[in-house]
Write an enzyme that holds these catalytic residues in place. Structure first.
Site, PDB file in Angstrom:
ATOM      1  CD  GLU A  79      -2.939  -1.166   0.173  1.00  0.00           C
ATOM      2  OE1 GLU A  79      -3.056  -0.149  -0.542  1.00  0.00           O
ATOM      3  OE2 GLU A  79      -3.631  -2.190   0.023  1.00  0.00           O
ATOM      4  CB  CYS A 142      -6.509  -2.425   6.313  1.00  0.00           C
ATOM      5  SG  CYS A 142      -6.691  -4.131   6.861  1.00  0.00           S
ATOM      6  CG  HIS A 166      -4.555  -4.988   2.139  1.00  0.00           C
ATOM      7  ND1 HIS A 166      -4.905  -3.675   1.935  1.00  0.00           N
ATOM      8  CD2 HIS A 166      -5.391  -5.453   3.128  1.00  0.00           C
ATOM      9  CE1 HIS A 166      -5.891  -3.352   2.760  1.00  0.00           C
ATOM     10  NE2 HIS A 166      -6.201  -4.404   3.497  1.00  0.00           N
TER      11      HIS A 166
HETATM   12  N1  PCA Z   1      -8.451  -6.610   6.763  1.00  0.00           N
HETATM   13  C1  PCA Z   1      -9.408  -5.550   6.942  1.00  0.00           C
HETATM   14  C2  PCA Z   1      -9.367  -5.244   8.414  1.00  0.00           C
HETATM   15  C3  PCA Z   1      -8.670  -6.400   9.047  1.00  0.00           C
HETATM   16  C4  PCA Z   1      -8.044  -7.137   7.949  1.00  0.00           C
HETATM   17  O1  PCA Z   1      -7.289  -8.102   8.063  1.00  0.00           O
HETATM   18  C5  PCA Z   1      -9.197  -4.372   6.005  1.00  0.00           C
HETATM   19  O2  PCA Z   1      -8.721  -4.579   4.865  1.00  0.00           O
HETATM   20  O3  PCA Z   1      -9.534  -3.247   6.357  1.00  0.00           O
END
Ligand code: PCA
Length: 198
Positions: A79, A142, A166
């Site tokens: 990200e 996140c 991610h």
């Molecule tokens: N993914 C979510 C919140 C917790 C996670 O593992 C997100 O992409 O916001």
């Protein structure tokens, strides 16, 4: 020795495990000259930022990277940016749904990560690892976590850098094999190689 704090999330919504957490378990606590500290975070608009702040205060890392699960993504995503917004249809683990809400009333609209994401991307290409850039961490927990990290780097911890990665679902999490997923050990390897770039 460089101290690297890596966090991952508890399960949320209707998936019984969280790929970020499962993948982090297998990451060693020493990678080259880096000490890796592993911690878990809740999925909560209200609680996550405070728990994260306490972890940073406790460990005083040089680098903090949070990992999160992103169903539907095909690759591990570096990200680049966090935005000052909380907006998602999904409830958090406390049952809270937020739309059109700001994270920090007087905060900037967004922050770019200062992690060496280009170096990480190039390294992944050399190793043929499934890694790509992403320009949105979403509007859920996140993104809130990434914004909180980058705000702390900017204000209270000027010598710290941080960011967010991610990860897709892992193979065992999806029953419908047409849905994107990666082998769990590949996700773990991606995380390890990204830490190696720090
Ligand atoms: N993914 C979510 C919140 C917790 C996670 O593992 C997100 O992409 O916001």
């Amino acid at each position: 020795m460089k101290k690297v704090l890596i966090t991952a999330f508890e399960p949320f919504l209707d998936v019984a495990t969280n790929s970020s957490y499962e993948a982090l378990k297998a990451v060693p606590e020493l990678i080259d000259d880096k000490q890796v500290i592993k911690e878990g975070l809740p999925v909560s608009y209200r609680r996550t930022p405070e728990e994260l702040k306490q972890l940073i205060e406790k460990h005083r890392p040089d680098v903090v990277i949070s990992l999160g699960q992103a169903a539907g993504r095909t690759k591990v995503n570096l990200e680049r940016v966090a935005v000052n917004l909380m907006d998602a249809n999904a409830a958090d683990n406390d049952g809270l749904v937020l739309h059109d809400a700001v994270i920090a009333q007087d905060g900037p609209v967004g922050y770019f990560t200062k992690l060496p994401v280009r170096k990480m991307y190039d390294h992944a290409q050399e190793l043929d690892l499934p890694i790509d850039f992403s320009l949105s961490a979403g509007g859920y927990i996140c993104n809130l976590t990434m914004y909180t990290i980058l705000a702390l780097c900017e204000t209270e911890y000027p010598d710290m850098i941080g960011g967010f990665i991610h990860v897709p679902l892992y193979d065992g999490q999806v029953e419908d094999t047409s849905k994107p997923s990666l082998p769990l050990n590949v996700i773990t390897q991606c995380i390890m190689e990204m830490i190696r770039c720090l």
